[in-house]
Design an enzyme around this catalytic site. Structure first.
Site, mmCIF file in Angstrom:
data_model
loop_
_atom_site.group_PDB
_atom_site.id
_atom_site.type_symbol
_atom_site.label_atom_id
_atom_site.label_comp_id
_atom_site.label_asym_id
_atom_site.label_seq_id
_atom_site.Cartn_x
_atom_site.Cartn_y
_atom_site.Cartn_z
ATOM 1 N N CYS A 2 10.026 -9.733 -16.889
ATOM 2 C CA CYS A 2 9.226 -10.644 -17.703
ATOM 3 C C CYS A 2 9.683 -12.092 -17.480
ATOM 4 C CB CYS A 2 9.307 -10.360 -19.196
ATOM 5 S SG CYS A 2 8.902 -8.672 -19.614
ATOM 6 N N ARG A 27 8.165 -12.157 -11.845
ATOM 7 C CA ARG A 27 9.019 -11.375 -12.748
ATOM 8 C C ARG A 27 8.246 -10.253 -13.447
ATOM 9 N NH1 ARG A 27 13.699 -14.017 -13.665
ATOM 10 N NH2 ARG A 27 14.070 -12.739 -15.495
ATOM 11 N N TRP A 75 6.380 -7.501 -17.637
ATOM 12 C CA TRP A 75 6.530 -6.271 -16.875
ATOM 13 C C TRP A 75 6.854 -5.213 -17.926
ATOM 14 C CZ3 TRP A 75 10.241 -2.475 -15.726
ATOM 15 C CH2 TRP A 75 9.954 -1.679 -14.612
ATOM 16 N N ASN A 101 12.300 -11.346 -22.983
ATOM 17 C CA ASN A 101 12.557 -10.693 -21.699
ATOM 18 C C ASN A 101 13.818 -9.867 -21.885
ATOM 19 O OD1 ASN A 101 13.141 -10.024 -19.022
ATOM 20 N ND2 ASN A 101 14.131 -11.980 -18.634
ATOM 21 N N GLY A 102 13.727 -8.562 -21.620
ATOM 22 C CA GLY A 102 14.899 -7.700 -21.759
ATOM 23 C C GLY A 102 14.517 -6.396 -22.429
ATOM 24 N N GLU A 471 14.375 0.281 5.642
ATOM 25 C CA GLU A 471 13.765 -0.970 5.193
ATOM 26 C C GLU A 471 12.285 -1.026 5.589
ATOM 27 O OE1 GLU A 471 14.163 -3.069 3.137
ATOM 28 O OE2 GLU A 471 12.939 -4.776 3.725
ATOM 29 N N LYS A 475 9.184 -1.373 2.934
ATOM 30 C CA LYS A 475 8.199 -2.455 3.024
ATOM 31 C C LYS A 475 6.786 -1.890 3.018
ATOM 32 C CE LYS A 475 9.806 -5.039 2.225
ATOM 33 N NZ LYS A 475 11.083 -5.382 1.765
ATOM 34 N N GLU A 478 5.778 -0.151 -0.438
ATOM 35 C CA GLU A 478 5.652 -0.967 -1.658
ATOM 36 C C GLU A 478 4.424 -1.848 -1.679
ATOM 37 O OE1 GLU A 478 8.769 -3.806 -2.689
ATOM 38 O OE2 GLU A 478 9.174 -4.152 -0.585
ATOM 39 N N HIS A 494 14.878 19.677 10.482
ATOM 40 C CA HIS A 494 15.530 20.543 9.496
ATOM 41 C C HIS A 494 14.686 20.730 8.241
ATOM 42 C CE1 HIS A 494 19.115 20.867 11.922
ATOM 43 N NE2 HIS A 494 19.078 19.556 12.104
ATOM 44 N N LYS A 589 9.562 -8.947 -8.983
ATOM 45 C CA LYS A 589 10.524 -9.469 -8.012
ATOM 46 C C LYS A 589 11.955 -9.368 -8.525
ATOM 47 C CE LYS A 589 11.448 -11.914 -4.274
ATOM 48 N NZ LYS A 589 11.336 -11.118 -3.044
HETATM 49 O O1 M6R Z 1 17.006 -9.395 -6.166
HETATM 50 P P1 M6R Z 1 17.580 -8.154 -5.552
HETATM 51 O O2 M6R Z 1 17.837 -8.317 -4.112
HETATM 52 O O3 M6R Z 1 18.799 -7.663 -6.276
HETATM 53 O O4 M6R Z 1 16.461 -7.052 -5.731
HETATM 54 C C1 M6R Z 1 16.681 -5.728 -5.339
HETATM 55 C C2 M6R Z 1 15.401 -4.957 -5.218
HETATM 56 O O5 M6R Z 1 14.743 -4.898 -6.448
HETATM 57 C C3 M6R Z 1 14.464 -5.587 -4.175
HETATM 58 O O6 M6R Z 1 15.074 -5.681 -2.939
HETATM 59 C C4 M6R Z 1 13.188 -4.733 -4.040
HETATM 60 O O7 M6R Z 1 13.493 -3.504 -3.473
HETATM 61 C C5 M6R Z 1 12.135 -5.480 -3.221
HETATM 62 N N1 M6R Z 1 10.854 -5.336 -3.843
HETATM 63 C C6 M6R Z 1 11.999 -4.987 -1.842
HETATM 64 O O8 M6R Z 1 11.015 -5.642 -1.115
#
Ligand code: M6R
Length: 594
Positions: A2, A27, A75, A101-102, A471, A475, A478, A494, A589
């Site tokens: 948030c 956020r 969020w 927020n929290g 990775e 990507k 998501e 396996h 984010k």
């Molecule tokens: O801010 P951070 O690097 O700690 O965030 C970690 C993950 O939440 C972040 O990398 C997330 O997986 C991204 N959406 C990946 O693209």
């Protein structure tokens, strides 16, 4: 997660809050809301709904002037994203507005012990805060009522609070969730992130946990929970306005992919003097003194951590483990005698990492944070920190922060390495090779149309390429919502190979000569079961029908290149499907809840 923005001053509160919320949408963007006071009357208006800040803007009344307000982009954690659960929340008699927020861990207990008679409108944990403040405000001053409420809350919170009976004040407090004040002669902003203040304030005050702030026009007082004034530091905002705009690009993600060569060059400028690496002595010393490194991270940063492990072990001969932050926080492994904990986080605010940092600090262990945000909680609270200098990363899908993290890890590992490479030259070569891949992006878009036609996909690789596959698959899933797994190529047979059917896309990453043949034979296994294969390989080991061939660089740096086509694959797959690339569903984010 948030995002919170509040303002009290002489300027247009609505403009500052709405623009700030747009910048904080990373956020969370399930719903948004704003409470504004009409300058010409004592009337407060609330606009809130499910959906984005753009929608909030369209439902907000622009016919009155306002110089006091609080806003929120959500969020959802408690209660579905709908109008009623959107913030601001109002107290029972309507006196207080609160944005939060929290997560309040004990909200159910507070409802049943302190607020038995209260009728709740929403499913949120936040609403208890508004009701508690109002309840205590009958017996004490508003500041005391807020601090009394703080003393009852368990969990994390950043709060902005309006007392409708006293529009000359704005209140804020925080514990564990980030909050700061943007200061200016004509007004004060409360915000979750300094980005909301860019263009309005040139200075800011980061707030410590368990602090309470009372804002009165252009002045403010910061107190602890018992009401004693606490010292604070005023810092300069050094974010360039243009860095937080999309410019010529259609999406932040595309902009950020394209920025990667420049980011690598910035890191070189920051951390090299000629050919020599210049790092804060304490950082290198902390690594050199440890007998084992423990990398703690989440998501993309954890994937960068896996590459870091290869770099530390293969370049510097230091044993290294990588841990999922949310697991590590409550289930610590057996530790070595002289451990060093390295927290990798783009935002520096990820709650899962912070929980781990708090634990290891309590045990007296040393810590290092690698982050993009030097003002973040993890940067402040670790013993040392290294900034990755990627510049603001706005798209939820992390791209340039990932490459920047790996470059920093390479620099740290190199400092202890007996390998004689010209690191500066090798990294400069990587930057040029990334530009060569960027030049081929239209071709990669065509490949995406041809190959990514199904609801699922596999990335396969071995050794360091396997970590790149993790990775690459994160990507793709998501932002395109294609169910994708990154797999160790040899492990498919396996069990998981059972999922391969006609035209299942399987993308292989092959950058290491030593495993080239093995990965190719795993590719043959899936091909013979109908898979449609797409290969990303390096020039010296490529075969004629490999679709994406990248330059050869120092082998351990190849993940910095192999990830680039994968980022484009994800981007174009999402574009093709018409999804919101920068704000994928269900994500945010900065993940500030555990
Ligand atoms: O801010 P951070 O690097 O700690 O965030 C970690 C993950 O939440 C972040 O990398 C997330 O997986 C991204 N959406 C990946 O693209």
């Amino acid at each position: 997660m948030c995002g919170i923005v509040g303002y009290l001053g002489l300027k247009d509160a609505r403009e500052i809050i709405i623009n700030g919320l747009k910048r904080l949408e990373y956020r969370g963007y399930d719903s948004a809301g704003i409470a504004l006071k009409d300058c010409d009357s004592n009337h407060f208006s609330v606009f809130k709904d499910k959906g984005r800040v753009a929608h909030l803007e369209s439902i907000t009344d622009y016919t009155f002037q306002s110089c006091l307000g609080i806003g929120h982009t959500r969020w959802a954690t408690h209660g579905e994203p709908n109008q009623v659960n959107s913030h601001p929340h109002n107290s029972a008699k309507g006196r207080f507005f609160v944005v939060h927020n929290g997560v309040i861990d004990n909200y159910k207990e507070l409802k049943s012990t302190k607020l038995k008679e209260t009728v709740f409108e929403s499913d949120t944990d936040t609403e208890v805060i508004a009701h508690l403040i109002e309840r205590y405000s009958y017996k004490m001053s508003v500041s005391e009522a807020i601090r009394k409420t703080m003393s009852l809350l368990e969990g994390s919170y950043a709060l902005a609070i309006i007392d409708t009976e006293d529009p000359n004040h704005l209140y804020a407090c925080k514990n564990k969730s980030p909050l700061l004040l943007g200061i200016n002669d004509d007004g004060i902003i409360i915000a979750s992130d300094v980005m909301a203040c860019v263009g309005y304030s040139t200075q800011y005050v980061p707030l410590e946990d368990k602090t309470f702030v009372e804002i009165d026009g252009a002045s403010y007082t910061i107190k602890d929970i018992i009401g004693k004034e606490v010292p604070h530091e005023i810092k300069t905002i050094d974010i360039d306005y243009f860095n937080i705009e999309k410019g010529e690009y259609s999406h932040f993600m595309l902009k950020e992919i394209n920025e990667q060569p420049a980011v690598i060059r910035t890191i070189i400028n920051e951390y090299f003097d000629g050919d020599k690496v210049i790092l804060n002595g304490k950082t290198s010393e902390a690594i050199a003194m440890s007998d084992r490194l423990y990398i703690i991270a989440a998501g993309t940063s954890m994937n960068a951590g896996f590459i870091g492990r290869e770099l530390f072990e293969k370049m510097a001969n230091i044993p290294c483990e990588v841990h999922i932050a949310s697991e590590f926080a409550y289930n610590m492994p057996l530790l070595s005698k002289k451990p060093l904990f390295i927290f990798i986080s783009q935002s520096g605010e990820t709650a899962d990492l912070r929980a781990g940092l708090v634990n290891i600090k309590a045990k007296g262990y040393r810590s290092l944070t690698i982050t993009n945000v030097k003002t973040s909680t993890l940067a402040r609270e670790a013993d040392n920190f290294v900034e990755i200098h990627a510049g603001p990363e706005i798209a939820v899908a992390s791209t340039k922060a990932y490459t920047a993290q790996i470059v920093i890890l390479a620099i740290l590992a190199y400092g202890l390495s007996d390998k004689h490479i010209d690191l500066r030259k090798e990294l400069s070569k990587v930057a040029i090779s990334i530009e060569n891949i960027i030049d081929k992006k239209d071709y990669i878009e065509q490949l995406v149309k041809e190959y990514l036609t199904k609801r699922n996909c596999f990335y396969i690789g071995r050794g360091i390429d396997y970590y790149s596959c993790l990775e690459a698959s994160l990507k793709l899933k998501e932002i395109s919502y294609i169910q994708t797994e990154g797999f160790a190529a040899g492990e498919l047979k396996h069990g998981t190979i059972a999922l391969i059917e006609k035209d299942t896309p399987v993308i292989a990453i092959i950058s290491q000569r030593s495993i080239n043949k093995n990965t190719r034979s795993n590719l043959n296994e899936v091909k013979s079961r109908g898979a449609k294969t797409l290969i990303i390989s390096t020039r010296s080991i490529h075969e004629s029908d490999d679709q994406i061939v990248i330059d050869d660089v120092f082998e351990l740096f190849s993940p910095l290149l192999t990830v680039i086509p994968a980022q484009f694959i994800a981007y174009y797959a999402a574009l093709e499907r018409g999804y919101d690339i920068d704000k994928p569903r269900n994500l945010a984010k900065s993940v500030t809840v555990e």
